[in-house]
Scaffold this active site. Sequence first.
Site, PDB file in Angstrom:
ATOM      1  N   GLY A 188       4.161  -3.246  33.370  1.00  0.00           N
ATOM      2  CA  GLY A 188       4.496  -4.451  32.579  1.00  0.00           C
ATOM      3  C   GLY A 188       3.986  -5.738  33.191  1.00  0.00           C
ATOM      4  O   GLY A 188       4.483  -6.818  32.870  1.00  0.00           O
ATOM      5  N   SER A 219       0.998  -7.242  32.823  1.00  0.00           N
ATOM      6  CA  SER A 219       0.326  -8.098  31.844  1.00  0.00           C
ATOM      7  C   SER A 219       1.334  -8.739  30.897  1.00  0.00           C
ATOM      8  O   SER A 219       1.180  -9.896  30.499  1.00  0.00           O
ATOM      9  CB  SER A 219      -0.691  -7.296  31.039  1.00  0.00           C
ATOM     10  OG  SER A 219      -1.653  -6.751  31.899  1.00  0.00           O
ATOM     11  N   GLU A 232      -6.032  -9.227  36.470  1.00  0.00           N
ATOM     12  CA  GLU A 232      -7.083  -8.392  37.049  1.00  0.00           C
ATOM     13  C   GLU A 232      -8.484  -8.969  36.867  1.00  0.00           C
ATOM     14  O   GLU A 232      -9.338  -8.349  36.243  1.00  0.00           O
ATOM     15  CB  GLU A 232      -7.035  -6.993  36.425  1.00  0.00           C
ATOM     16  CG  GLU A 232      -5.745  -6.299  36.770  1.00  0.00           C
ATOM     17  CD  GLU A 232      -5.813  -4.819  36.500  1.00  0.00           C
ATOM     18  OE1 GLU A 232      -6.821  -4.220  36.922  1.00  0.00           O
ATOM     19  OE2 GLU A 232      -4.894  -4.290  35.879  1.00  0.00           O
TER      20      GLU A 232
END
Lengths: 233, 196, 456
Positions: free
Chosen positions: C37, C39, C160
Amino acid sequence: MRQLNPTVKFSVILLVGLIVSFQNNLRLNLILVILFATITAVYLPILKWLRLWLWLSLAAIGVFFSGYFFLQEKTVGGQWYGWHLSGQTRYGLQLATRIYSFGFLGASFAATTTLPALIESLQQQLHLPPQFAYGIMAAFHVAPLIPPVYRQTQLSLWSRGLSAPWLSARLMTPLLVKSVRWSEILATAMISRGFTAEAPRTHFKKYQIQWFDWLFAVSLIGLTVGVTFWKSF
Amino acid sequence: MTKKLAKWSLKDVIMVGITALVFGVIYLGAVHVGVYLGVLLTPVGLAVLANEFIFGVWFMAAAFAGYVIQRPGAALITEMIAALLEVFMGNFYGPIVFVSGFVQGIGTEAGFMSNGYHRAGWPQLIIGAIAATVTSFIWGIVRASFSGLQWQLLAAIFVIRLLSALLFSAVIVKVVCDRLAKMGVLSNYPSGATQR
Amino acid sequence: MSLQAKLTFAVEQRLVTVDLQLDPGEARGLYGPSGIGKSTLLGLLAGQSTAGIKQGQVLYEGQPIAALTANQRVARVSLMFQNPDLQFCTATPRTELYFCLENQAIPPAEMAAKVSWALAFCGIAQLADQPLVTLSGGEKQLVALACCVVLESRYLLLDEPFANLDQQTSQQLVVKLQQLQQERHLGVLLIDHRLANTSNWIDQWYMFTDQQVALTTRQHLTQQAELLQQTLPAVTKKSEAAISSVLTMSQFSLPVGQRAIVFPDVALAAGQMIGITGRSGIGKSTFLKSLMGLGPHQGQLLLNGRRVKKCRRRLFRELSWVMQNPQDQFIAVTVAQELGSGSLNKQGVAKTLHQLGLSDKADVSPFLLSQGQQRRLAVASFLARPLALLLVDEPTYGQDQANAWQLMTMSRHKANQQTLVLVVSHDQCLLHQFCDDVWDLNQYAEVTNAAIKSDR
């Protein structure tokens, strides 16, 4: 043509196309073909221009013969600038020249206008809502990703030992999954850059309607209407 | 009009735009076949039939959007966006394509309008396919000036286009959309919500 | 004066408690297993939605972010995403930056100077008017960074950012981010699976576990990773001498841009697993594609004794290609159908589901699985078919350690069943543990095309 306001250019060419559509006017078709083939030649590289002729000719020859063979009543022909044309030939030519005139009208527009320019101008001149403007633009700019994904989907099916017939639901499903996913990702990215449809926004590039836009509109529409009512034979 | 447009979110516009392009790419796969077929049919005067077999692909974006988004104007607006994109993707007929988009969109839209946009299903897609065939046929006659052709040829054009529309913009669209809904991809849209 | 988040939010029936604070000029990381979770949390922190928040809120300088509109939020916070292809809506870097400023209703007269400055700051002034589609992944990430710079946000959240970049490009991005943090006094929070990318920069990490997000140090995370490594099952390499070779390459070379990669003459047999590594853009994917007849090569390439020329369906009777992103490959409505669409029967499907730990998800859509589950499912769905050659592209990309290990174990298992497996990965460490041989394409004679021609 490049300096013209994109919205004006789009509307005028659209209108001329409509006027052509609602009549069978060989003379008008030919005048437009000559005029716009010349204009297109200025803006397109010669090879592209010739290729345009080729594609249009394939279509035009096709409809010529359809018109030639399948004319409803074989009407009598007549004299046209000293040429004797049978009813069939004349109908075939009317159909074929229409293809050329649409083709060159359209190509003259496409060769001198970019999508972002038209979208910007539609926003400023016709108040196109921003979510449409930037949504369409975003979709347009991911277009290059689509053919590789099409291929990828095909290979992915093959990799499972499945066939991937063209236009099958099996092939189309993964492609549409991607459309939906991509739209979510792109919209999120754009919103995170501060995009919102509600707030006022400024425009770096101003698009205005100037005197030469009016000149273009009046003269081209005038020409088209003029030839329409010029006593045809 | 502006009020209706304001309901569209950025995501919806991008989604229908990309969908239209996807169908465009699929269509392009067939254009080559269409051209060769057209050349083959030219000597007998039947070249006009060549593209009719895949004509239904043109209605797919509108049918897809109408079925998924289920909102007044979805099909019509999508088809016009598709036409606009097409002008810049190399359709050399240019702005006049926009009129075709409008005419086809109105036809597909009629299907979803038929039950007041309550729920879209087979009847709406089929009515939409038939209506789009009719409207595009009428516009086709005007645009290409086919009114002078013999009725048999016109009838052939109509029938082939209708079959193509039913196959592509009703059957395939329905099958694919229902799959997407089951996959959970459409959970943000009405058609996905009704599935669960 | 900082970004403060004290909240409880729901991810897939779990409730996660977050206590997070980020000051201007501070850089912190967010670490945790795939699909936990991270993101979702970043989206909440950026104020993109409040969906899932059960309690608490996100405050910027004491002000709740969710109350602001999108164009007001960017003054406080910008987001950067991992997919470099899907974040722009205009044609060039310059127009994209104009788009950002127009969103803010900045007067047009001020725009040009701001844009030039942001482009120069990110070191991409020379790319300003190039079409975005022609830029590399790293260049696109720098453009995305330039968007954040031009918007002058106080905080920068990155999801990321290095996932699609090689080490060298990652370091360039790190330098720019450090510069922003120190010179412009920005608060930076980034998600990353690999601590190595930012090892000389970020020390403070938020560890995301099942129930909470809490602050810890890089040192602690590194130690934990080492501990986890010891618990992973051992690799079994069963290398039987196979009789005939599956893949034969002689005088094989590949054009990549202005260069060419020249491969040694080899004959690879079934039952082997070969790792392929090298920096981004060196031609790893190009190599895999050439094995499928996509793109040109020079020299001879034989698959089971037949020349590979064009990409045809026939070729795929003997080989399968597992792509990087599992979502690119799902074709079925449920997890069970996804596995059954290949050559598995019902019992086979049930058994595989059990092995994957997905027995209870059989009737769920593959898209509703967590990221790690998706990846395992995607790889598994290609393993049932008897194959001569299996090509696997970056199977461990974006995966945590445990997941990566399991994915590599699955591939190794396939190799042990008399298949030749080629695995492309950035993770050399993992490759060396699982593969019989690792090819580093950086090492391969890399000469210009001109040089090849003059040789002949």
